[in-house]
Enzyme design. Structure first.
Site, mmCIF file in Angstrom:
data_model
loop_
_atom_site.group_PDB
_atom_site.id
_atom_site.type_symbol
_atom_site.label_atom_id
_atom_site.label_comp_id
_atom_site.label_asym_id
_atom_site.label_seq_id
_atom_site.Cartn_x
_atom_site.Cartn_y
_atom_site.Cartn_z
ATOM 1 N N ASP A 1 -9.526 -5.048 -4.830
ATOM 2 C CA ASP A 1 -8.848 -4.234 -3.813
ATOM 3 C C ASP A 1 -9.852 -3.350 -3.500
ATOM 4 O O ASP A 1 -10.340 -2.360 -4.416
ATOM 5 C CB ASP A 1 -7.501 -3.653 -4.371
ATOM 6 N N SER B 1 0.845 -1.288 0.170
ATOM 7 C CA SER B 1 0.135 0.083 -0.057
ATOM 8 C C SER B 1 0.892 1.240 -0.045
ATOM 9 O O SER B 1 1.700 1.594 -1.017
ATOM 10 C CB SER B 1 -0.899 0.062 1.107
ATOM 11 N N HIS C 1 -7.007 -5.919 -0.579
ATOM 12 C CA HIS C 1 -5.878 -5.115 -0.403
ATOM 13 C C HIS C 1 -4.621 -5.453 0.535
ATOM 14 O O HIS C 1 -3.608 -5.386 -0.007
ATOM 15 C CB HIS C 1 -6.598 -3.558 0.531
#
Length: 190
Positions: free
Chosen positions: A134, A33, A164
């Site tokens: 995601d 991320s 995610h």
């Protein structure tokens, strides 16, 4: 979180890189991320030191006006509900912030924009991992990365069985094995 900036995050990584550079001959980097965004930032800025990277569900844009409009809105709240637990595996719970400071959202937007502009400076081998389902970061970020970097060795791994937070999800072993194998491959003489 409200007391740190993108500059603080980067300085921390630079300190870690300096420490590793004293002890290691080869340095690889991976991140999930925002960590994936920071991984790409570092690969662009320290191309001589970082030899390969694996960004996982990296965010270079969010693609949502809801977050963007908060960044500089006069009446924005100090905090918004945190994003967490986007995990497909029902037996896993991610430990995440319940709230995110709006000041942090501004910092993330700045970091993402700078990193996108630096992508052409990423020349090391890059394995981009993307979850097509995601709910936090648009999966199209993976293609933005591949289209932007200058690496001649760029690969894509689609994580079909994770949301995610793929590093905690059903594909976590695949991520660990493919990352290990990708980095090991970089150690072999050409």
């Amino acid at each position: 979180m409200a007391e740190t900036t993108a500059t603080d995050w980067i300085r921390s990584l630079e300190d870690g890189l300096a420490l590793l550079s004293q002890r290691c001959t080869t340095i690889f980097m991976a991140g999930l991320s925002m960590g994936g965004c920071l991984t790409l930032y570092m690969a662009a800025q320290y191309a001589q030191q970082i030899k390969a990277v694996v960004p996982i569900n990296a965010c270079l844009y969010f693609g949502t006006h809801a977050l963007a409009e908060l960044a500089y809105k006069k009446e924005a709240p100090d905090y918004v509900v945190g994003v967490g637990n986007d995990v497909k595996d029902p037996d896993v719970t991610e430990v995440a912030y319940r709230e995110i400071p709006v000041s942090t959202i501004k910092e993330i937007y700045g970091l993402m924009n700078v990193t996108r502009d630096l992508l052409p400076k990423v020349v090391c081998p890059t394995l981009v991992m993307v979850s097509p389902e995601d709910h936090v970061v648009p999966p199209a970020n993976g293609q933005v990365i591949l289209n932007g970097i200058s690496s001649t060795d760029q690969r894509l791994l689609v994580l079909q069985n994770s949301f995610h937070v793929a590093t905690l999800d059903f594909d976590k072993e695949v991520i660990a094995e493919r990352t290990r194998s990708f980095f090991s491959e970089q150690l072999r003489p050409s």
